[in-house]
Design a protein around this motif. Sequence first.
Motif, PDB file in Angstrom:
ATOM      1  N   ARG A  46       0.820  -1.191   0.000  1.00 29.75           N
ATOM      2  CA  ARG A  46       0.000   0.000   0.000  1.00 29.75           C
ATOM      3  C   ARG A  46       0.865   1.256   0.000  1.00 29.75           C
ATOM      4  NH1 ARG A  46      -3.982  -1.819  -1.206  1.00 29.75           N
ATOM      5  NH2 ARG A  46      -5.559  -2.999  -0.053  1.00 29.75           N
ATOM      6  N   PRO A  47       1.580   1.471  -1.105  1.00 31.48           N
ATOM      7  CA  PRO A  47       2.486   2.625  -1.096  1.00 31.48           C
ATOM      8  C   PRO A  47       1.719   3.935  -1.209  1.00 31.48           C
ATOM      9  CG  PRO A  47       2.463   1.580  -3.247  1.00 31.48           C
ATOM     10  CD  PRO A  47       1.611   0.741  -2.353  1.00 31.48           C
ATOM     11  N   ASP A  48       2.367   4.992  -0.822  1.00 32.16           N
ATOM     12  CA  ASP A  48       1.777   6.314  -0.993  1.00 32.16           C
ATOM     13  C   ASP A  48       2.145   6.884  -2.353  1.00 32.16           C
ATOM     14  OD1 ASP A  48       2.818   6.541   2.291  1.00 32.16           O
ATOM     15  OD2 ASP A  48       0.703   6.560   1.715  1.00 32.16           O
ATOM     16  N   LEU A  49       3.276   6.380  -2.880  1.00 30.95           N
ATOM     17  CA  LEU A  49       3.689   6.842  -4.194  1.00 30.95           C
ATOM     18  C   LEU A  49       4.401   5.714  -4.909  1.00 30.95           C
ATOM     19  CD1 LEU A  49       5.017  10.166  -5.346  1.00 30.95           C
ATOM     20  CD2 LEU A  49       6.552   8.249  -5.680  1.00 30.95           C
ATOM     21  N   VAL A  50       4.176   5.629  -6.165  1.00 31.90           N
ATOM     22  CA  VAL A  50       4.840   4.591  -6.974  1.00 31.90           C
ATOM     23  C   VAL A  50       5.712   5.286  -8.004  1.00 31.90           C
ATOM     24  CG1 VAL A  50       4.495   2.617  -8.500  1.00 31.90           C
ATOM     25  CG2 VAL A  50       2.827   3.119  -6.708  1.00 31.90           C
ATOM     26  N   ILE A  51       7.011   4.937  -8.004  1.00 28.01           N
ATOM     27  CA  ILE A  51       7.857   5.379  -9.122  1.00 28.01           C
ATOM     28  C   ILE A  51       7.785   4.243 -10.155  1.00 28.01           C
ATOM     29  CG2 ILE A  51      10.153   6.004  -9.895  1.00 28.01           C
ATOM     30  CD1 ILE A  51      10.757   6.969  -7.081  1.00 28.01           C
ATOM     31  N   LEU A  52       7.122   4.533 -11.260  1.00 29.02           N
ATOM     32  CA  LEU A  52       6.709   3.462 -12.177  1.00 29.02           C
ATOM     33  C   LEU A  52       7.413   3.582 -13.533  1.00 29.02           C
ATOM     34  CD1 LEU A  52       4.734   1.153 -12.708  1.00 29.02           C
ATOM     35  CD2 LEU A  52       3.011   2.856 -13.236  1.00 29.02           C
ATOM     36  N   ASP A  53       8.201   2.523 -13.863  1.00 33.79           N
ATOM     37  CA  ASP A  53       8.832   2.508 -15.187  1.00 33.79           C
ATOM     38  C   ASP A  53       7.811   1.959 -16.191  1.00 33.79           C
ATOM     39  OD1 ASP A  53      11.375   0.499 -16.831  1.00 33.79           O
ATOM     40  OD2 ASP A  53      10.623   2.499 -17.314  1.00 33.79           O
ATOM     41  N   ILE A  54       7.704   2.622 -17.293  1.00 34.23           N
ATOM     42  CA  ILE A  54       6.703   2.153 -18.276  1.00 34.23           C
ATOM     43  C   ILE A  54       7.087   0.798 -18.850  1.00 34.23           C
ATOM     44  CG2 ILE A  54       5.741   2.607 -20.541  1.00 34.23           C
ATOM     45  CD1 ILE A  54       5.567   5.451 -19.911  1.00 34.23           C
ATOM     46  N   MET A  55       8.385   0.618 -19.119  1.00 36.09           N
ATOM     47  CA  MET A  55       8.806  -0.636 -19.760  1.00 36.09           C
ATOM     48  C   MET A  55       9.090  -1.672 -18.708  1.00 36.09           C
ATOM     49  SD  MET A  55       8.808   0.219 -22.938  1.00 36.09           S
ATOM     50  CE  MET A  55       9.796  -0.960 -23.801  1.00 36.09           C
ATOM     51  N   LEU A  56       8.040  -2.224 -18.155  1.00 32.54           N
ATOM     52  CA  LEU A  56       8.191  -3.291 -17.177  1.00 32.54           C
ATOM     53  C   LEU A  56       7.900  -4.615 -17.851  1.00 32.54           C
ATOM     54  CD1 LEU A  56       6.508  -2.216 -13.818  1.00 32.54           C
ATOM     55  CD2 LEU A  56       8.898  -2.745 -14.210  1.00 32.54           C
ATOM     56  N   PRO A  57       8.647  -5.640 -17.483  1.00 29.22           N
ATOM     57  CA  PRO A  57       8.277  -6.950 -18.033  1.00 29.22           C
ATOM     58  C   PRO A  57       6.950  -7.416 -17.463  1.00 29.22           C
ATOM     59  CG  PRO A  57      10.440  -7.005 -16.957  1.00 29.22           C
ATOM     60  CD  PRO A  57       9.847  -5.681 -16.681  1.00 29.22           C
ATOM     61  N   LEU A  58       6.292  -8.293 -18.118  1.00 25.34           N
ATOM     62  CA  LEU A  58       5.040  -8.938 -17.744  1.00 25.34           C
ATOM     63  C   LEU A  58       3.846  -8.008 -17.784  1.00 25.34           C
ATOM     64  CD1 LEU A  58       6.089 -11.435 -14.931  1.00 25.34           C
ATOM     65  CD2 LEU A  58       5.909 -11.806 -17.369  1.00 25.34           C
ATOM     66  N   ARG A  59       3.913  -6.887 -17.185  1.00 24.06           N
ATOM     67  CA  ARG A  59       2.813  -5.914 -17.275  1.00 24.06           C
ATOM     68  C   ARG A  59       3.425  -4.559 -17.562  1.00 24.06           C
ATOM     69  NH1 ARG A  59      -2.475  -8.137 -15.453  1.00 24.06           N
ATOM     70  NH2 ARG A  59      -1.772 -10.293 -15.404  1.00 24.06           N
ATOM     71  N   SER A  60       2.839  -3.834 -18.425  1.00 24.58           N
ATOM     72  CA  SER A  60       3.420  -2.540 -18.721  1.00 24.58           C
ATOM     73  C   SER A  60       3.022  -1.537 -17.651  1.00 24.58           C
ATOM     74  CB  SER A  60       2.919  -2.051 -20.074  1.00 24.58           C
ATOM     75  OG  SER A  60       1.609  -1.546 -19.947  1.00 24.58           O
ATOM     76  N   GLY A  61       3.783  -0.452 -17.638  1.00 22.17           N
ATOM     77  CA  GLY A  61       3.520   0.590 -16.653  1.00 22.17           C
ATOM     78  C   GLY A  61       2.106   1.112 -16.759  1.00 22.17           C
ATOM     79  N   PHE A  62       1.611   1.212 -17.982  1.00 20.44           N
ATOM     80  CA  PHE A  62       0.250   1.735 -18.175  1.00 20.44           C
ATOM     81  C   PHE A  62      -0.756   0.847 -17.479  1.00 20.44           C
ATOM     82  CE2 PHE A  62       1.243   5.256 -20.662  1.00 20.44           C
ATOM     83  CZ  PHE A  62       2.149   4.942 -21.646  1.00 20.44           C
ATOM     84  N   GLU A  63      -0.539  -0.445 -17.596  1.00 18.97           N
ATOM     85  CA  GLU A  63      -1.467  -1.386 -16.961  1.00 18.97           C
ATOM     86  C   GLU A  63      -1.465  -1.201 -15.456  1.00 18.97           C
ATOM     87  OE1 GLU A  63      -0.418  -5.093 -19.600  1.00 18.97           O
ATOM     88  OE2 GLU A  63      -1.834  -5.647 -18.020  1.00 18.97           O
ATOM     89  N   ILE A  64      -0.276  -1.100 -14.923  1.00 20.63           N
ATOM     90  CA  ILE A  64      -0.169  -0.926 -13.460  1.00 20.63           C
ATOM     91  C   ILE A  64      -0.890   0.351 -13.053  1.00 20.63           C
ATOM     92  CG2 ILE A  64       1.416  -0.756 -11.520  1.00 20.63           C
ATOM     93  CD1 ILE A  64       1.577  -3.390 -13.025  1.00 20.63           C
ATOM     94  N   CYS A  65      -0.660   1.375 -13.828  1.00 18.12           N
ATOM     95  CA  CYS A  65      -1.300   2.648 -13.537  1.00 18.12           C
ATOM     96  C   CYS A  65      -2.801   2.503 -13.525  1.00 18.12           C
ATOM     97  CB  CYS A  65      -0.889   3.667 -14.606  1.00 18.12           C
ATOM     98  SG  CYS A  65      -1.186   5.343 -14.105  1.00 18.12           S
ATOM     99  N   ALA A  66      -3.301   1.830 -14.547  1.00 22.85           N
ATOM    100  CA  ALA A  66      -4.749   1.622 -14.617  1.00 22.85           C
ATOM    101  C   ALA A  66      -5.235   0.839 -13.405  1.00 22.85           C
ATOM    102  CB  ALA A  66      -5.093   0.892 -15.909  1.00 22.85           C
ATOM    103  N   ALA A  67      -4.438  -0.137 -12.992  1.00 22.42           N
ATOM    104  CA  ALA A  67      -4.821  -0.941 -11.824  1.00 22.42           C
ATOM    105  C   ALA A  67      -4.917  -0.057 -10.580  1.00 22.42           C
ATOM    106  CB  ALA A  67      -3.812  -2.051 -11.603  1.00 22.42           C
ATOM    107  N   ILE A  68      -3.936   0.830 -10.455  1.00 24.13           N
ATOM    108  CA  ILE A  68      -3.963   1.715  -9.279  1.00 24.13           C
ATOM    109  C   ILE A  68      -5.215   2.581  -9.317  1.00 24.13           C
ATOM    110  CG2 ILE A  68      -2.815   3.648  -8.150  1.00 24.13           C
ATOM    111  CD1 ILE A  68      -0.161   2.461  -9.167  1.00 24.13           C
ATOM    112  N   ARG A  69      -5.457   3.143 -10.444  1.00 26.09           N
ATOM    113  CA  ARG A  69      -6.598   4.055 -10.560  1.00 26.09           C
ATOM    114  C   ARG A  69      -7.906   3.341 -10.368  1.00 26.09           C
ATOM    115  NH1 ARG A  69      -4.612   7.163  -8.555  1.00 26.09           N
ATOM    116  NH2 ARG A  69      -2.769   8.162  -9.322  1.00 26.09           N
ATOM    117  N   GLY A  70      -7.906   2.066 -10.746  1.00 24.11           N
ATOM    118  CA  GLY A  70      -9.146   1.318 -10.611  1.00 24.11           C
ATOM    119  C   GLY A  70      -9.383   0.826  -9.178  1.00 24.11           C
TER     120      GLY A  70
END
Lengths: 130, 915
Positions: A46-70
């Motif tokens: 449960r982080p307060d902030l995520v430093i998110l690289d877009i080029m992540l293996p397995l799931r892209s940064g965009f996906e993670i972002c969407a997951a957070i927002r959702g």
Amino acid sequence: MSARILIAEDEGSIVTSLDFLMKRCGFETRVARDGEMALAALREFRPDLVILDIMLPLRSGFEICAAIRGDGALRATRVLMLTARGGSGEEAKGMAAGADGYMTKPFSTHELVERVRELLGPAMASGASA
Amino acid sequence: MLRSWVVVFASFGYIGLLFAIAWFADRRAREGRSIIANPVIYSLSLAVYATAWTFYGSVGRAAHDGVGFLPIYVGPTLMILLWWFVLRKMIRVSKLARITSLADFVASRYGKSALLGGLVTVIAVIGILPYISLQLKAVSSSFQIVLGYPELEMPRSGNPILQVTAFYVALLMALFTIAFGTRHVDVGERHEGMVAAIAFESIVKLVAFLAVGLYVTFGIFGGFGDVFGKAAQRPELARLMAPFSAEGSLASWAWMTVLSMLAIVFLPRQFQVAVIENVEERHLKTAVWLFPLYMLAINVFVLPIAFGGMLLFPAGVDPDSFVLTLPMSQHHEALTLLVFVGGISAATGMVIVETIALSTMVCNDLVMPILLRWKRLNLAARSDFTALLLDIRRGAIVVILLLGYFYFTVAGEAYALVSIGLISFAAVAQFAPAVLGGLYWKGGSKAGALAGLSVGFAVWFFTLLLPAFAKSGWFGMDVVDNGLLGLELLRPTQLFGLRGLDQITHAMIWSMLANIGAYVLVSLVGRQSAAEHSQATLFVDVFTQTGEAPRVWRATTSVSALQALLGRFLGPARAAEQFTAYARVRGLKSAQELEADAGLLNFAERQLAGTIGAASARTMVATVAQEEPLGMEEVMTIIDEASHVIAYSHELEQKKQELEEATANLRAANERLKELDRLKDDFISTVTHELRTPLTSIRAFSEILHDSPDIDPAERHRFLGLIIKESERLTRLINQVLDLAKLESGMAEWRTSELDLCEIVGDAVSATSQIFKSRGVSVEARLPDRVPPVAGDRDRVMQVMLNLLSNAVKFSPSGTGRVEVRLAVETDGVRVDVEDNGVGVSKEHQGVVFEKFRQVGDTLTQKPAGTGLGLAICRQIVERLGGRLWLQSEPGKGSVFSFILPLAVRQEQAVAATA
């Protein structure tokens, strides 16, 4: 009460530098080297902030972002996107995905720390000194 | 005097006289002193147009329609102007093409089509039957009437005596005709005797008619004025003197005139005497004024006789018989006998000529073609045809006359004489489009003629013949009243609702419409064969052609075969004569010296055509020569045209193909460009990414170290190490990217020389031995003693080896890893294998491995060091040198990277090809 920072990045040396920087700020850090780990960490850490690289293996940064927002529980979580690709188009994409901040590599360490502090807000920015 | 035996005797005597004349004329013709080569005789022979119909029937018609009888004679007179052009052309063509009959004319024009000839024959025979029956009726009736003297008894319809009389008349006429026309087969179907005989009988009938006319006008009455004056006093007769009094009579007049204009040419007997029997074209000049004069003479007294009869006789006396009954009523026996003989003359003249013409057509254009094609009879092998031809013709004559008799019994009673005759006129009018079109329109095709004739005949049959049968009771009136299939629009006498016209006019309109329409449409839509083309040109351009177009035969026959063929039809002596004459014309001494060349075949064909018609002649000569003729000029023109068209369409095809190719090329190039663009974008963004990544670490750590002077020394050391490492990584990447870029753009420098792969492999292994040792992976090189040299750049090949070896080290398990290098000589070059026992590469990744920036590795472990460009560069290098680089691997079973370089000899070519 120190802020919890999740570092989602697969490049080893960059992880090291980011981790050092965040720890020096007095934040609690957690590292995830791919998308799956990132998702798991989001739930547990449960982080307060995520430093998110877009080029992540397995799931892209965009996906993670969407997951957070959702995820309602992570409403307060801030997302700072990192990418090695330049261009204004990328930034727009990032913002559209729901990121709160966007930085290109190579970044200035000062700038990065400042952005993190900014996003965390005055309450948490101060860090360890409680 | 008018006893039956006298009448019969007089009749036979007259016929005998005709025979005598014919025989005499024939003999003179044989002696070479033809008596019919005389314009007057020619013109008189044309008067065979006037038959018993004219003799008896015009008076009958005049009694009903007044001057309405005239169109039948006005028509031919109007044709005078056209005769000079139309008939002359017909005569010229017929001579040239050795036409023997009307059917032959049509068949010849449309590509020598036997089918067309047969159709024309059938139409002609059926069409003329009413006409023949008319003559039979006239003779029988007049005979009956004369026998009734001094009573004036009209033969009643259905009277069995009349029918029997008619039967005997038919048989007798058949005999006469056979005797006249089938004694021998003449070349060109000329019947000099017959022509002389009918010229004579034209005189006889004219004299007879004038006699009775004079008698009635000046003997019974007081001259023209007297007769007409008395007639004018009777209202029903006065009306007859005014033309166009009846409704629709103008249309009737018009069509009647047109009909007779056509009949004067297309009646088989007219065609026979006018065209076939014509000796010299210039005789036409005489005929042009003499024939109309004759027409005038024979018609002058028609109205007086008609009125005289109407004035003198009570109702009930058939006007058709006035010429006979008027002298009878005045007890003028001699005149009666003369008139009777005149009537016989008119009738037999018609029957003889018509039937001979028809039987010729039936023989040449209907039966013979069928027999010739009927292989079972093997007719072509017969040695003598004349007997067969004559038999066929005799049979045809008998059959035609019997059919005529049959028509008489069935339908002859239904109408007056004139109407019966007009039915026949309408039938032969169907030939007009095909013949006139054939003479003046090259576009008229065989299919068109077939269509027109068939349709026109069908309409004629439906609108004229069917009602005639129905009216006679032989056929129910159902179709006439209610139309075909019960459709009112298809009533035979009121087709499609066209009313108010007399039956003939009605029939003519529809049949001509259908005929011409079908002829023109089908001709326009279809295409002609080469034979049709050449015949069309021959016919239409007959006046402009300077000579006959030589025809091309490709033959494999002999002169003797040809002569024998001719002999079968003309008789051996005659054939020999002809051949000798031909040889002399060619400047040779005798027929023996002739060659069976195109000219001779041509000649033989022409001679035969004169006897059996053009279509059959072609078949016969073709049987002997086994080839088909084509007009040379026509062939050349057609070939020329065809080759133009072919060349043009080839060009078009080519252009189209070129265009298609160009378009496809453009499209492909466009695709490639887009692809390259995409790749370039991908490449650039990937390179950017790859470059920025190490830079990020370098910068980050540099800043950290700069900002934190009091950092833990161990950490500081560590971070500096990372900076160095990432700098190296960056440098390597930049180098490789540049290298790859150079290789791909072809700007790389190649220093080719002959290389010893053993040596290079050895050097590479020792160069990397340190890495292997530090990783704990064993490396072994299994090399043969000698390998043939390969051509290449040493540094580049070394680069490949080093890369493969370092990959092998990277992916082999530490400690237990084993790498083996092997060399083998193959047929197309030297192969190097680098095998490791690492994790292997799965099938899906095997293709990916060689792509730029692609690395395969276990993602949970550390990302393998390297840029991902190494294998891509290796592949570029190997392929540039003319070789191949590939991978064989299974997950868990290690991998073998192999490359093969071609031998030095062919190396230069490969390099040159790829450079």
